[in-house]
Scaffold this active site. Sequence first.
Site, PDB file in Angstrom:
ATOM      1  N   ASP A 241       4.391  13.498   0.036  1.00  0.00           N
ATOM      2  CA  ASP A 241       4.941  12.141   0.022  1.00  0.00           C
ATOM      3  C   ASP A 241       4.104  11.306   0.985  1.00  0.00           C
ATOM      4  O   ASP A 241       4.151  11.536   2.203  1.00  0.00           O
ATOM      5  CB  ASP A 241       6.413  12.162   0.454  1.00  0.00           C
ATOM      6  CG  ASP A 241       7.077  10.806   0.265  1.00  0.00           C
ATOM      7  OD1 ASP A 241       6.364   9.773   0.267  1.00  0.00           O
ATOM      8  OD2 ASP A 241       8.305  10.773   0.113  1.00  0.00           O
ATOM      9  N   VAL A 242       3.350  10.355   0.446  1.00  0.00           N
ATOM     10  CA  VAL A 242       2.408   9.610   1.303  1.00  0.00           C
ATOM     11  C   VAL A 242       3.127   8.728   2.327  1.00  0.00           C
ATOM     12  O   VAL A 242       2.495   8.221   3.245  1.00  0.00           O
ATOM     13  CB  VAL A 242       1.427   8.748   0.476  1.00  0.00           C
ATOM     14  CG1 VAL A 242       0.528   9.608  -0.392  1.00  0.00           C
ATOM     15  CG2 VAL A 242       2.161   7.688  -0.351  1.00  0.00           C
TER      16      VAL A 242
ATOM     17  N   TYR B 293       3.290  -6.246  -4.506  1.00  0.00           N
ATOM     18  CA  TYR B 293       2.153  -5.431  -4.951  1.00  0.00           C
ATOM     19  C   TYR B 293       0.832  -6.089  -4.545  1.00  0.00           C
ATOM     20  O   TYR B 293      -0.054  -5.433  -3.978  1.00  0.00           O
ATOM     21  CB  TYR B 293       2.235  -5.275  -6.468  1.00  0.00           C
ATOM     22  CG  TYR B 293       1.155  -4.403  -7.075  1.00  0.00           C
ATOM     23  CD1 TYR B 293       1.156  -3.024  -6.893  1.00  0.00           C
ATOM     24  CD2 TYR B 293       0.131  -4.962  -7.839  1.00  0.00           C
ATOM     25  CE1 TYR B 293       0.176  -2.226  -7.457  1.00  0.00           C
ATOM     26  CE2 TYR B 293      -0.848  -4.170  -8.413  1.00  0.00           C
ATOM     27  CZ  TYR B 293      -0.833  -2.796  -8.221  1.00  0.00           C
ATOM     28  OH  TYR B 293      -1.800  -2.005  -8.768  1.00  0.00           O
TER      29      TYR B 293
HETATM   30  N1  LIG Z   1      -3.258   1.752 -14.079  1.00  0.00           N
HETATM   31  C1  LIG Z   1      -3.791   0.565 -13.867  1.00  0.00           C
HETATM   32  O1  LIG Z   1      -4.033  -0.235 -14.791  1.00  0.00           O
HETATM   33  C2  LIG Z   1      -4.132   0.157 -12.449  1.00  0.00           C
HETATM   34  C3  LIG Z   1      -4.771  -1.069 -12.241  1.00  0.00           C
HETATM   35  C4  LIG Z   1      -5.093  -1.460 -10.946  1.00  0.00           C
HETATM   36  C5  LIG Z   1      -4.801  -0.625  -9.890  1.00  0.00           C
HETATM   37  N2  LIG Z   1      -4.163   0.552 -10.102  1.00  0.00           N
HETATM   38  C6  LIG Z   1      -3.864   1.395  -8.949  1.00  0.00           C
HETATM   39  O2  LIG Z   1      -4.186   2.730  -9.252  1.00  0.00           O
HETATM   40  C7  LIG Z   1      -3.318   3.624  -8.544  1.00  0.00           C
HETATM   41  C8  LIG Z   1      -2.651   4.557  -9.555  1.00  0.00           C
HETATM   42  O3  LIG Z   1      -1.875   3.767 -10.437  1.00  0.00           O
HETATM   43  P1  LIG Z   1      -1.359   4.349 -11.824  1.00  0.00           P
HETATM   44  O4  LIG Z   1      -1.308   3.235 -12.771  1.00  0.00           O
HETATM   45  O5  LIG Z   1      -2.101   5.575 -12.170  1.00  0.00           O
HETATM   46  O6  LIG Z   1       0.168   4.708 -11.404  1.00  0.00           O
HETATM   47  P2  LIG Z   1       1.137   5.826 -11.976  1.00  0.00           P
HETATM   48  O7  LIG Z   1       0.755   6.247 -13.345  1.00  0.00           O
HETATM   49  O8  LIG Z   1       2.508   5.282 -11.731  1.00  0.00           O
HETATM   50  O9  LIG Z   1       0.889   7.068 -10.997  1.00  0.00           O
HETATM   51  C9  LIG Z   1       1.183   6.929  -9.630  1.00  0.00           C
HETATM   52  C10 LIG Z   1       0.914   8.243  -8.934  1.00  0.00           C
HETATM   53  O10 LIG Z   1       1.229   8.052  -7.533  1.00  0.00           O
HETATM   54  C11 LIG Z   1       2.172   9.038  -7.140  1.00  0.00           C
HETATM   55  N3  LIG Z   1       3.036   8.521  -6.071  1.00  0.00           N
HETATM   56  C12 LIG Z   1       3.867   7.451  -6.103  1.00  0.00           C
HETATM   57  N4  LIG Z   1       4.546   7.363  -4.950  1.00  0.00           N
HETATM   58  C13 LIG Z   1       4.122   8.407  -4.175  1.00  0.00           C
HETATM   59  C14 LIG Z   1       4.480   8.882  -2.895  1.00  0.00           C
HETATM   60  N5  LIG Z   1       5.399   8.275  -2.123  1.00  0.00           N
HETATM   61  N6  LIG Z   1       3.829   9.984  -2.402  1.00  0.00           N
HETATM   62  C15 LIG Z   1       2.905  10.615  -3.150  1.00  0.00           C
HETATM   63  N7  LIG Z   1       2.542  10.214  -4.385  1.00  0.00           N
HETATM   64  C16 LIG Z   1       3.156   9.137  -4.884  1.00  0.00           C
HETATM   65  C17 LIG Z   1       2.945   9.381  -8.413  1.00  0.00           C
HETATM   66  O11 LIG Z   1       3.584  10.657  -8.359  1.00  0.00           O
HETATM   67  P3  LIG Z   1       5.076  10.852  -7.756  1.00  0.00           P
HETATM   68  O12 LIG Z   1       5.879   9.625  -8.112  1.00  0.00           O
HETATM   69  O13 LIG Z   1       5.568  12.119  -8.386  1.00  0.00           O
HETATM   70  O14 LIG Z   1       4.930  11.009  -6.270  1.00  0.00           O
HETATM   71  C18 LIG Z   1       1.800   9.387  -9.423  1.00  0.00           C
HETATM   72  O15 LIG Z   1       1.098  10.607  -9.346  1.00  0.00           O
HETATM   73  C19 LIG Z   1      -2.303   2.733  -7.813  1.00  0.00           C
HETATM   74  O16 LIG Z   1      -2.708   2.567  -6.479  1.00  0.00           O
HETATM   75  C20 LIG Z   1      -2.383   1.418  -8.570  1.00  0.00           C
HETATM   76  O17 LIG Z   1      -2.016   0.334  -7.784  1.00  0.00           O
HETATM   77  C21 LIG Z   1      -3.818   0.967 -11.363  1.00  0.00           C
END
Ligand SMILES: NC(=O)c1ccc[n+]([C@@H]2O[C@H](COP(=O)([O-])OP(=O)(O)OC[C@H]3O[C@@H](n4cnc5c(N)ncnc54)[C@H](OP(=O)(O)O)[C@@H]3O)[C@@H](O)[C@H]2O)c1
Length: 238
Positions: A54-55, A145
């Site tokens: 948990d970060v 965000y």
């Molecule tokens: N996808 C996009 O289009 C996009 C665009 C711009 C930026 N981003 C950035 O890319 C990153 C990943 O986004 P994503 O779209 O892949 O999100 P996602 O599909 O919701 O995945 C988020 C990941 O973070 C983990 N996480 C969340 N809270 C956590 C916690 N407290 N401790 C440890 N792990 C945690 C989740 O696992 P658990 O909940 O099980 O912990 C999951 O593995 C983020 O920083 C996001 O802001 C994504």
Amino acid sequence: MTAVITGGTAGLGSQLAKGFLSAGAQVVCAARGPHEITDLLADHPERAAFVHTDVRDPDSLHLLMTGTAERFGRIDIVVANAGITRNGLVARLAPSDWREVMNTNVDGVFHTVQAALPHLEQSGGTILTVSSAMASRAVPGASAYAASKAAIEAFTRCCAVEFAARRIRVNCLSPGILDVGMGEIVGADERLRQLYWPRMLSGRAGTAQEAVDAAVFLVSPSASYVNGHVFEVNGGLL
Ligand SMILES: NC(=O)c1ccc[n+]([C@@H]2O[C@H](COP(=O)([O-])OP(=O)(O)OC[C@H]3O[C@@H](n4cnc5c(N)ncnc54)[C@H](OP(=O)(O)O)[C@@H]3O)[C@@H](O)[C@H]2O)c1
């Protein structure tokens, strides 16, 4: 070569794990649940691992880093990717939602970097934080965000300055809208597609692979002269 990816179990993070494995690295995926990587773990039992993390909790990050160093001998790459979003207009956003986003996105990156530092110092490794196009753009409802992602970019530059003498490069990947994770949810909403797609020069969401390719470059020796940089992968979201 060992990479630790927070949030490495879903969305962009799980794709990063696949990409780093393909590039020959050992990969530790850290999150609260294994989500999308059960097949990946089964396919690569020697080179891939899931660590419950948990970060928001500094102790959890210290256990992650020390456990990784014990198992794989070293840490070369740390991707602070874990992130969440909570939408809501400022006038109505619940303070608990604001705190949850800051706690995960900002505190989480700080805890991750701090816990990784002694290990990266030994290996001369590299850090990649993950921001978003929202760090420098304004959309109603995205204040928590967007503010958290702007903080990550500032933090990245400060880390690059502080860690240069330790041979640790620190860069930030800033994706736009991808076809995985949070971006996939945006792409599934016709109203949001009509709003965002025409604003991107590429006229489409980015693929996860396009973001992974940029990440693999930024953590590789090919990017040895790239430091303190925010690398945008957003199809020209101008
Ligand atoms: N996808 C996009 O289009 C996009 C665009 C711009 C930026 N981003 C950035 O890319 C990153 C990943 O986004 P994503 O779209 O892949 O999100 P996602 O599909 O919701 O995945 C988020 C990941 O973070 C983990 N996480 C969340 N809270 C956590 C916690 N407290 N401790 C440890 N792990 C945690 C989740 O696992 P658990 O909940 O099980 O912990 C999951 O593995 C983020 O920083 C996001 O802001 C994504």
